[in-house]
Scaffold this motif. Structure first.
Motif, PDB file in Angstrom:
ATOM      1  N   ARG A 174       0.833  -1.205   0.000  1.00  0.00           N
ATOM      2  CA  ARG A 174       0.000   0.000   0.000  1.00  0.00           C
ATOM      3  C   ARG A 174       0.872   1.262   0.000  1.00  0.00           C
ATOM      4  O   ARG A 174       0.585   2.229  -0.717  1.00  0.00           O
ATOM      5  CB  ARG A 174      -0.934  -0.003   1.211  1.00  0.00           C
ATOM      6  CG  ARG A 174      -2.067  -1.013   1.121  1.00  0.00           C
ATOM      7  CD  ARG A 174      -2.855  -1.055   2.428  1.00  0.00           C
ATOM      8  NE  ARG A 174      -3.470   0.229   2.710  1.00  0.00           N
ATOM      9  CZ  ARG A 174      -4.705   0.578   2.327  1.00  0.00           C
ATOM     10  NH1 ARG A 174      -5.436  -0.282   1.633  1.00  0.00           N
ATOM     11  NH2 ARG A 174      -5.197   1.748   2.636  1.00  0.00           N
ATOM     12  N   ASP A 175       1.937   1.250   0.785  1.00  0.00           N
ATOM     13  CA  ASP A 175       2.845   2.394   0.816  1.00  0.00           C
ATOM     14  C   ASP A 175       3.481   2.618  -0.550  1.00  0.00           C
ATOM     15  O   ASP A 175       3.662   3.758  -0.991  1.00  0.00           O
ATOM     16  CB  ASP A 175       3.934   2.182   1.867  1.00  0.00           C
ATOM     17  CG  ASP A 175       3.415   2.330   3.286  1.00  0.00           C
ATOM     18  OD1 ASP A 175       2.303   2.858   3.464  1.00  0.00           O
ATOM     19  OD2 ASP A 175       4.136   1.906   4.217  1.00  0.00           O
TER      20      ASP A 175
ATOM     21  N   HIS B  87       1.351   4.484  -3.007  1.00  0.00           N
ATOM     22  CA  HIS B  87       1.240   5.915  -2.706  1.00  0.00           C
ATOM     23  C   HIS B  87       2.595   6.623  -2.713  1.00  0.00           C
ATOM     24  O   HIS B  87       2.665   7.814  -2.381  1.00  0.00           O
ATOM     25  CB  HIS B  87       0.558   6.112  -1.350  1.00  0.00           C
ATOM     26  CG  HIS B  87      -0.900   5.769  -1.361  1.00  0.00           C
ATOM     27  ND1 HIS B  87      -1.880   6.636  -1.790  1.00  0.00           N
ATOM     28  CD2 HIS B  87      -1.539   4.616  -1.028  1.00  0.00           C
ATOM     29  CE1 HIS B  87      -3.053   6.058  -1.704  1.00  0.00           C
ATOM     30  NE2 HIS B  87      -2.880   4.831  -1.239  1.00  0.00           N
TER      31      HIS B  87
ATOM     32  N   ASP C 185      -3.370  14.915  -8.568  1.00  0.00           N
ATOM     33  CA  ASP C 185      -2.656  14.379  -7.408  1.00  0.00           C
ATOM     34  C   ASP C 185      -2.813  12.860  -7.401  1.00  0.00           C
ATOM     35  O   ASP C 185      -3.436  12.272  -8.291  1.00  0.00           O
ATOM     36  CB  ASP C 185      -3.179  14.990  -6.106  1.00  0.00           C
ATOM     37  CG  ASP C 185      -4.695  14.888  -5.968  1.00  0.00           C
ATOM     38  OD1 ASP C 185      -5.278  13.896  -6.467  1.00  0.00           O
ATOM     39  OD2 ASP C 185      -5.304  15.798  -5.385  1.00  0.00           O
ATOM     40  N   ARG C 186      -2.237  12.226  -6.363  1.00  0.00           N
ATOM     41  CA  ARG C 186      -2.244  10.763  -6.309  1.00  0.00           C
ATOM     42  C   ARG C 186      -3.658  10.212  -6.176  1.00  0.00           C
ATOM     43  O   ARG C 186      -3.986   9.175  -6.759  1.00  0.00           O
ATOM     44  CB  ARG C 186      -1.381  10.290  -5.134  1.00  0.00           C
ATOM     45  CG  ARG C 186      -0.916   8.844  -5.272  1.00  0.00           C
ATOM     46  CD  ARG C 186      -0.017   8.688  -6.466  1.00  0.00           C
ATOM     47  NE  ARG C 186       0.457   7.320  -6.642  1.00  0.00           N
ATOM     48  CZ  ARG C 186       1.015   6.899  -7.761  1.00  0.00           C
ATOM     49  NH1 ARG C 186       1.187   7.715  -8.781  1.00  0.00           N
ATOM     50  NH2 ARG C 186       1.446   5.653  -7.861  1.00  0.00           N
ATOM     51  N   ARG C 187      -4.487  10.879  -5.415  1.00  0.00           N
ATOM     52  CA  ARG C 187      -5.863  10.414  -5.235  1.00  0.00           C
ATOM     53  C   ARG C 187      -6.604  10.410  -6.575  1.00  0.00           C
ATOM     54  O   ARG C 187      -7.269   9.428  -6.927  1.00  0.00           O
ATOM     55  CB  ARG C 187      -6.590  11.308  -4.231  1.00  0.00           C
ATOM     56  CG  ARG C 187      -8.059  10.942  -4.038  1.00  0.00           C
ATOM     57  CD  ARG C 187      -8.715  11.821  -2.983  1.00  0.00           C
ATOM     58  NE  ARG C 187     -10.151  11.602  -2.929  1.00  0.00           N
ATOM     59  CZ  ARG C 187     -10.741  10.602  -2.318  1.00  0.00           C
ATOM     60  NH1 ARG C 187     -10.012   9.701  -1.694  1.00  0.00           N
ATOM     61  NH2 ARG C 187     -12.044  10.484  -2.312  1.00  0.00           N
ATOM     62  N   ALA C 188      -6.456  11.488  -7.338  1.00  0.00           N
ATOM     63  CA  ALA C 188      -7.109  11.546  -8.650  1.00  0.00           C
ATOM     64  C   ALA C 188      -6.537  10.483  -9.581  1.00  0.00           C
ATOM     65  O   ALA C 188      -7.263   9.865 -10.365  1.00  0.00           O
ATOM     66  CB  ALA C 188      -6.934  12.933  -9.254  1.00  0.00           C
TER      67      ALA C 188
ATOM     68  N   LEU D 119      -5.408   7.530  -8.822  1.00  0.00           N
ATOM     69  CA  LEU D 119      -5.904   6.205  -8.474  1.00  0.00           C
ATOM     70  C   LEU D 119      -7.395   6.047  -8.749  1.00  0.00           C
ATOM     71  O   LEU D 119      -7.847   4.974  -9.162  1.00  0.00           O
ATOM     72  CB  LEU D 119      -5.622   5.920  -6.995  1.00  0.00           C
ATOM     73  CG  LEU D 119      -4.136   5.795  -6.614  1.00  0.00           C
ATOM     74  CD1 LEU D 119      -3.981   5.701  -5.099  1.00  0.00           C
ATOM     75  CD2 LEU D 119      -3.490   4.600  -7.294  1.00  0.00           C
ATOM     76  N   LEU D 120      -8.166   7.114  -8.543  1.00  0.00           N
ATOM     77  CA  LEU D 120      -9.613   7.026  -8.726  1.00  0.00           C
ATOM     78  C   LEU D 120     -10.053   7.273 -10.161  1.00  0.00           C
ATOM     79  O   LEU D 120     -11.129   6.827 -10.564  1.00  0.00           O
ATOM     80  CB  LEU D 120     -10.315   8.024  -7.795  1.00  0.00           C
ATOM     81  CG  LEU D 120     -10.182   7.759  -6.299  1.00  0.00           C
ATOM     82  CD1 LEU D 120     -10.895   8.847  -5.503  1.00  0.00           C
ATOM     83  CD2 LEU D 120     -10.743   6.387  -5.936  1.00  0.00           C
ATOM     84  N   ARG D 121      -9.237   7.990 -10.940  1.00  0.00           N
ATOM     85  CA  ARG D 121      -9.589   8.313 -12.328  1.00  0.00           C
ATOM     86  C   ARG D 121      -8.466   7.881 -13.264  1.00  0.00           C
ATOM     87  O   ARG D 121      -7.635   8.687 -13.695  1.00  0.00           O
ATOM     88  CB  ARG D 121      -9.819   9.820 -12.462  1.00  0.00           C
ATOM     89  CG  ARG D 121     -11.066  10.354 -11.792  1.00  0.00           C
ATOM     90  CD  ARG D 121     -12.312  10.012 -12.611  1.00  0.00           C
ATOM     91  NE  ARG D 121     -12.203  10.466 -13.986  1.00  0.00           N
ATOM     92  CZ  ARG D 121     -12.500  11.706 -14.406  1.00  0.00           C
ATOM     93  NH1 ARG D 121     -12.906  12.617 -13.531  1.00  0.00           N
ATOM     94  NH2 ARG D 121     -12.391  12.018 -15.690  1.00  0.00           N
TER      95      ARG D 121
ATOM     96  N   ALA E  55      -4.096  14.076 -14.107  1.00  0.00           N
ATOM     97  CA  ALA E  55      -4.421  13.736 -12.726  1.00  0.00           C
ATOM     98  C   ALA E  55      -3.686  14.708 -11.809  1.00  0.00           C
ATOM     99  O   ALA E  55      -2.456  14.730 -11.781  1.00  0.00           O
ATOM    100  CB  ALA E  55      -4.012  12.300 -12.426  1.00  0.00           C
TER     101      ALA E  55
ATOM    102  N   GLN F 267       2.317  11.177 -12.324  1.00  0.00           N
ATOM    103  CA  GLN F 267       0.955  10.641 -12.295  1.00  0.00           C
ATOM    104  C   GLN F 267       0.583  10.070 -13.672  1.00  0.00           C
ATOM    105  O   GLN F 267      -0.495  10.337 -14.197  1.00  0.00           O
ATOM    106  CB  GLN F 267      -0.066  11.705 -11.862  1.00  0.00           C
ATOM    107  CG  GLN F 267       0.307  12.497 -10.641  1.00  0.00           C
ATOM    108  CD  GLN F 267       0.428  11.660  -9.381  1.00  0.00           C
ATOM    109  OE1 GLN F 267       0.132  10.472  -9.369  1.00  0.00           O
ATOM    110  NE2 GLN F 267       0.878  12.277  -8.291  1.00  0.00           N
TER     111      GLN F 267
END
Length: 243
Positions: A41-42, A45, A71-74, A76-78, A69, A143
């Motif tokens: 998981r680390d 990210h 950032d990292r959240r975007a 992974l989600l998009r 994207a 990204q």
């Protein structure tokens, strides 16, 4: 635990012969699993240190771009945003018609890229140049996913693009690099039109072996006029042990 099973563990990093405690795993095996899962998981990210990577691949020229994207959240989600280049970066890319282009992207394991990409570039670039291929400046993409290389390659007019990207971490490897080779890159190319070299890391394929494989695939792709399912890996095998 039978001796044959315990001996097997000496030859693989796979989670075999873990034993049992009633209907579950022994405590040690369970804790090892939790630790490996946390490390994976680390790794997903982890962030790419572009300054350190640029220094590590010197004297190769490096260009920096980013996907859409933010950032990292975007990322992974998009997944779609990671496949599209930021508009401002597209306009700033130089033209390198007919060249062989390396795109280095963080993918799903930036730490793997950080560790493996410099050695692979150091081994592969001289081989490609000696074979008469012009190598464009290396593009480092934040990204980024594999298909981002198609858009970058098309914008620069590259004949072929090799995307060096962090592979999805597993429970035994969080430092693996993959290479995706595409002839005549352009938006809309599919994974069926690429060839992949996988598991490039200390415990897998070496950078030197991956560079030789990439050289062979590039030459075969130019002769055939295609990459992907049409191009079969028929590189002559080398003996596992010295003769």
């Amino acid at each position: 635990m039978p001796v044959a099973w315990s001996d097997l563990r000496r030859f693989t990093a796979a989670r075999v012969a873990l034993g049992r405690a009633g209907n579950g795993l022994p405590t040690a095996a369970h804790l090892d699993f939790q630790e490996a899962h946390a490390k994976a998981r680390d790794a997903v990210h982890s962030a790419l240190d572009v300054d350190a990577l640029t220094a590590a691949v010197a004297p190769l020229s490096v260009l920096r771009v980013a996907s859409q994207a933010a950032d990292r959240r975007a990322f992974l989600l998009r997944p779609d945003l990671g496949r599209r280049l930021r508009e401002a970066d597209r306009a700033a890319l130089p033209v390198a018609p007919g060249s062989f282009l390396f795109v280095v992207a963080d993918g799903l394991c930036a730490s793997g890229v950080q560790q493996q990409a410099p050695a692979l570039l150091a081994a592969a670039v001289p081989l490609l140049q000696r074979a008469g291929l012009e190598v464009a400046p290396v593009v480092v993409a934040a990204q980024g996913r594999v298909a981002l290389g198609d858009e970058i390659g098309a914008a620069m007019g590259a004949a072929m693009v090799a995307v060096l990207i962090g592979e999805r971490p597993g429970l035994t490897a969080t430092d693996s690099l993959g290479v995706y080779l595409t002839l005549a890159p352009r938006p809309g190319r599919t994974d069926a039109e690429r060839n992949c070299i996988s598991n490039i890391r200390a415990g897998g394929m070496s950078a030197a072996a991956a560079a030789e494989k990439l050289l062979w695939l590039a030459g075969a792709a130019l002769r055939l006029g295609a990459t992907g399912v049409a191009l079969k890996d028929a590189q002559p095998a080398t003996p596992l042990l010295p003769r």
